[in-house]
Design an enzyme around this catalytic site. Structure first.
Site, short mmCIF file in Angstrom:
data_model
loop_
_atom_site.label_atom_id
_atom_site.label_comp_id
_atom_site.label_asym_id
_atom_site.label_seq_id
_atom_site.Cartn_x
_atom_site.Cartn_y
_atom_site.Cartn_z
N CYS A 48 0.82 -1.21 0.00
CA CYS A 48 0.00 0.00 0.00
C CYS A 48 0.86 1.27 0.00
O CYS A 48 1.42 1.63 -1.03
CB CYS A 48 -0.99 -0.03 1.16
SG CYS A 48 -2.36 1.13 0.93
N HIS A 66 -3.64 -5.17 0.11
CA HIS A 66 -3.20 -5.58 1.44
C HIS A 66 -3.11 -7.11 1.53
O HIS A 66 -4.05 -7.76 2.02
CB HIS A 66 -4.13 -5.02 2.51
CG HIS A 66 -3.90 -3.57 2.78
ND1 HIS A 66 -3.02 -3.13 3.75
CD2 HIS A 66 -4.37 -2.47 2.17
CE1 HIS A 66 -2.99 -1.81 3.75
NE2 HIS A 66 -3.80 -1.38 2.79
N GLU A 75 -1.61 -8.89 3.53
CA GLU A 75 -1.63 -9.39 4.92
C GLU A 75 -3.05 -9.72 5.37
O GLU A 75 -3.23 -10.42 6.39
CB GLU A 75 -0.98 -8.38 5.87
CG GLU A 75 -1.79 -7.15 6.21
CD GLU A 75 -1.75 -6.05 5.17
OE1 GLU A 75 -2.24 -4.93 5.48
OE2 GLU A 75 -1.24 -6.28 4.05
#
Length: 239
Positions: free
Chosen positions: A114, A214, A216
Site C-alpha cells: 500500500c 493488502h 496481509e
C-alpha cells in the site's frame, strides 16, 4: 532448518492507549507481521529514526518490508496537498526513503504494501493520484470503516509478481491514493479493471515488488510472502 531471515519492517509512531496509559508509541498491527511468520521470516520492527542510521540498521537485516500507513507527503513529488491527503509524516517519509535507498544499494529484497508501493514510486521520481475517487469516479477502493473490499487485479505476464500470484484474482484493497506517473526503472505488474496501477516492481533487482493492495489480509496470498522470505534467505546466504 536454516535460520529464518531477518526482515526490517517499518512502523508508525503514534499516540496510543492501553489500560490507563496514553502515550507516544511504536505501533504496527500484527496483521502485517503474521504472514511473515507463516512464511518463515522474522520481523525486526523499526520505528522512524534518523535517516543517516538507515544503512547501519540494514547491515543486520536480510530484507526490507515497507508497510502501509498515512499518505506520502506530496511535496516529495512537487505537488500541492489535496484536501483529502493526510498531514505529512516527515519523520517516517525520510526514514523509509533512506531505508529504501540503502536496501537497493545492497541488492536487498524489498516488499512494499500500500503506502510502501507509493513510497517506492515517489522515491524513483514518480507521482501519485492523491484521491482515487477523483480519477475513477467512485469510492470502491476505500469504502471506509476499516473494511477491505475485494477488487480483481490482472497481473502482467513475465513479471516477478506473476511467478508468485495468479494472473487474475480478487485482492483486498483499502487505499484512496494510487500511482500516477511511473517512477524510473519500474514496471507495472498489476492493474485493476479501472486501469489503476495495483502493483509495481523493479526488474533490475533480484526482488523488488510492491503491491497497492493488502496481502496481509488475504489468507490465499502466501505465495507472495514465501517468495519474499525465500529471496531474503538467499540474500542472507550471500554474506
Amino acid at each position: 532448518m536454516s535460520t529464518p531471515p531477518m526482515i526490517a519492517t517499518t512502523t508508525y509512531r503514534e499516540v496510543a492507549s492501553t489500560g490507563i496509559w496514553t502515550q507516544e508509541a511504536v505501533w504496527l498491527p500484527d496483521a502485517y507481521l503474521a504472514p511473515l511468520r507463516r512464511a518463515g521470516g522474522t520481523a525486526a520492527v523499526l520505528p522512524p529514526d534518523a535517516p543517516d542510521r538507515a544503512g547501519a540498521a540494514l547491515d543486520r537485516m536480510d530484507g526490507l518490508y515497507l508497510t502501509g500507513g498515512y499518505d506520502v507527503d506530496p511535496a516529495l513529488y512537487d505537488a500541492a496537498r489535496h484536501p483529502e491527503t493526510d498531514a505529512p509524516r516527515a519523520d517516517r517519509d525520510a526514514w523509509e526513503l533512506a531505508l529504501l535507498a540503502a536496501a537497493v544499494e545492497r541488492g536487498m529484497p524489498v516488499l512494499g504494501v500500500c503506502r510502501g508501493a507509493q513510497l517506492l514510486n515517489v522515491a524513483r521520481g514518480g507521482t501519485l493520484h492523491q484521491h482515487v475517487p477523483d480519477v475513477v469516479g467512485h469510492t470502491g477502493y476505500q469504502r471506509g470503516d476499516a473494511v477491505f473490499r475485494p477488487v480483481e487485479v490482472s497481473v502482467q505476464p513475465g513479471t516477478l509478481l506473476a511467478r508468485c500470484h495468479p494472473a487474475r484474482r480478487a485482492v483486498p484493497v483499502y487505499h484512496h491514493q494510487a500511482i500516477d506517473r511511473l517512477g524510473r526503472g519500474l514496471v507495472v505488474s498489476a492493474r485493476s479493471a479501472d486501469g489503476l496501477i495495483e502493483a509495481i516492481e523493479d526488474p533490475s533487482l533480484a526482488f523488488c515488488v510492491a503491491v497497492q493492495w493488502h496481502p496481509e489480509h488475504d489468507p490465499g496470498e502466501l505465495g507472495l510472502w514465501e517468495a519474499f522470505v525465500e529471496a531474503s534467505r538467499a540474500y542472507a546466504a550471500r554474506a
